[in-house]
Write a protein that holds these residues in place. Structure first.
Motif, short mmCIF file in Angstrom:
data_model
loop_
_atom_site.label_atom_id
_atom_site.label_comp_id
_atom_site.label_asym_id
_atom_site.label_seq_id
_atom_site.Cartn_x
_atom_site.Cartn_y
_atom_site.Cartn_z
N SER A 1 -1.56 -4.97 -4.76
CA SER A 1 -0.98 -3.65 -4.56
C SER A 1 0.54 -3.67 -4.70
CB SER A 1 -1.38 -3.09 -3.20
OG SER A 1 -0.88 -3.89 -2.16
N ALA A 2 1.17 -4.79 -4.39
CA ALA A 2 2.62 -4.90 -4.56
C ALA A 2 3.00 -4.84 -6.03
CB ALA A 2 3.13 -6.18 -3.93
N LEU A 3 2.25 -5.54 -6.86
CA LEU A 3 2.53 -5.53 -8.29
C LEU A 3 2.23 -4.17 -8.91
CD1 LEU A 3 3.50 -7.37 -10.56
CD2 LEU A 3 1.13 -7.97 -10.98
N VAL A 4 1.15 -3.53 -8.45
CA VAL A 4 0.81 -2.19 -8.92
C VAL A 4 1.91 -1.21 -8.54
CG1 VAL A 4 -0.78 -0.27 -8.55
CG2 VAL A 4 -1.67 -2.55 -8.97
N ALA A 5 2.41 -1.30 -7.31
CA ALA A 5 3.48 -0.41 -6.86
C ALA A 5 4.74 -0.62 -7.67
CB ALA A 5 3.76 -0.64 -5.37
N LEU A 6 5.07 -1.85 -7.98
CA LEU A 6 6.28 -2.14 -8.74
C LEU A 6 6.18 -1.61 -10.17
CD1 LEU A 6 9.02 -3.62 -8.53
CD2 LEU A 6 7.88 -5.59 -9.53
N ILE A 7 5.06 -1.86 -10.82
CA ILE A 7 4.91 -1.44 -12.22
C ILE A 7 4.79 0.08 -12.33
CG2 ILE A 7 3.36 -1.54 -14.21
CD1 ILE A 7 2.85 -4.47 -13.43
N LEU A 8 3.94 0.69 -11.48
CA LEU A 8 3.80 2.15 -11.55
C LEU A 8 5.08 2.86 -11.13
CD1 LEU A 8 0.19 2.82 -10.22
CD2 LEU A 8 1.02 2.86 -12.57
N ILE B 1 0.83 -1.20 0.00
CA ILE B 1 0.00 0.00 0.00
C ILE B 1 0.87 1.26 0.00
CG2 ILE B 1 -1.67 1.31 1.37
CD1 ILE B 1 -2.82 -1.43 2.23
N ILE B 2 1.94 1.25 0.80
CA ILE B 2 2.85 2.40 0.83
C ILE B 2 3.50 2.60 -0.54
CG2 ILE B 2 5.06 3.21 1.77
CD1 ILE B 2 4.23 1.94 4.42
N GLY B 3 3.88 1.50 -1.18
CA GLY B 3 4.48 1.59 -2.51
C GLY B 3 3.51 2.13 -3.55
N ALA B 4 2.25 1.69 -3.48
CA ALA B 4 1.25 2.18 -4.44
C ALA B 4 1.00 3.67 -4.24
CB ALA B 4 -0.04 1.38 -4.30
N ILE B 5 0.95 4.12 -3.00
CA ILE B 5 0.75 5.54 -2.71
C ILE B 5 1.94 6.36 -3.22
CG2 ILE B 5 0.61 7.24 -0.83
CD1 ILE B 5 -1.11 5.18 0.68
N CYS B 6 3.15 5.86 -3.00
CA CYS B 6 4.34 6.56 -3.48
C CYS B 6 4.36 6.62 -5.01
CB CYS B 6 5.60 5.88 -2.98
SG CYS B 6 5.95 6.17 -1.24
N ALA B 7 3.91 5.55 -5.66
CA ALA B 7 3.91 5.53 -7.13
C ALA B 7 2.92 6.53 -7.69
CB ALA B 7 3.58 4.13 -7.62
N VAL B 8 1.73 6.61 -7.11
CA VAL B 8 0.74 7.56 -7.60
C VAL B 8 1.18 8.99 -7.31
CG1 VAL B 8 -1.64 8.35 -7.30
CG2 VAL B 8 -1.16 5.92 -7.49
N ALA B 9 1.74 9.22 -6.12
CA ALA B 9 2.21 10.56 -5.79
C ALA B 9 3.40 10.96 -6.64
CB ALA B 9 2.58 10.63 -4.31
N GLY B 10 4.19 9.99 -7.08
CA GLY B 10 5.36 10.28 -7.90
C GLY B 10 5.02 10.79 -9.28
N PHE B 11 3.81 10.52 -9.76
CA PHE B 11 3.41 11.08 -11.05
C PHE B 11 3.21 12.58 -10.98
CE2 PHE B 11 2.02 6.68 -12.00
CZ PHE B 11 2.77 6.51 -13.15
N PHE B 12 2.96 13.11 -9.79
CA PHE B 12 2.67 14.53 -9.63
C PHE B 12 3.86 15.33 -9.11
CE2 PHE B 12 -1.37 12.26 -9.15
CZ PHE B 12 -2.06 12.81 -10.21
N ALA B 13 4.68 14.73 -8.25
CA ALA B 13 5.81 15.45 -7.68
C ALA B 13 6.91 14.47 -7.29
CB ALA B 13 5.38 16.22 -6.43
N LEU B 14 8.14 14.88 -7.50
CA LEU B 14 9.33 14.12 -7.10
C LEU B 14 9.34 12.69 -7.63
CD1 LEU B 14 9.63 15.26 -3.37
CD2 LEU B 14 11.02 16.00 -5.28
#
Length: 114
Positions: free
Chosen positions: A84-91, A44-57
């Motif tokens: 969610s682990a696979l989503v975080a890795l791919i995103l 879940i933390i990885g998925a949140i970081c991946a989505v937030a990474g599209f907008f900043a940093l």
């Protein structure tokens, strides 16, 4: 007889020093036995970081998302892990790739693609 340096607790290394778990409570449960956050939380933390990474940093949050996703998958490719682990890795990989392309484009004469 007094204990010298390294001789006093040789058979019992936990008798002196830290004996508690690093994460969570001192009472060990099944989830905390590994000594860290569980795999679902890392996904879940990885998925949140991946989505937030599209907008900043993106150059920072993309690799963080990839690391969290890979750790959540148990550092191996298997199909019985959380989605969610696979989503975080791919995103995270897409996010990192886009950030590297933007940085490489910004270094050219035409001021980049984005």
């Amino acid at each position: 007889m007094m204990a010298g340096f390294g001789n006093g607790t040789r058979g019992y290394p936990r008798s002196r020093g830290r004996t508690w778990q690093r994460w969570g409570s001192p009472l060990v449960s099944e989830v905390e036995r590994g000594g860290g956050p569980d795999r679902a939380t890392l996904g879940i933390i990885g998925a949140i970081c991946a989505v937030a990474g599209f907008f900043a940093l993106g150059i920072v949050l993309g690799p963080v998302a990839m690391f969290c996703g890979w750790q959540s998958m148990g550092r191996r490719w298997s199909s019985d892990r959380d989605v969610s682990a696979l989503v975080a890795l791919i995103l995270g990989a897409i996010d990192t790739l886009l950030a590297v392309i933007a940085l490489a484009g910004a270094a050219t004469w035409g001021n980049g693609l984005l």
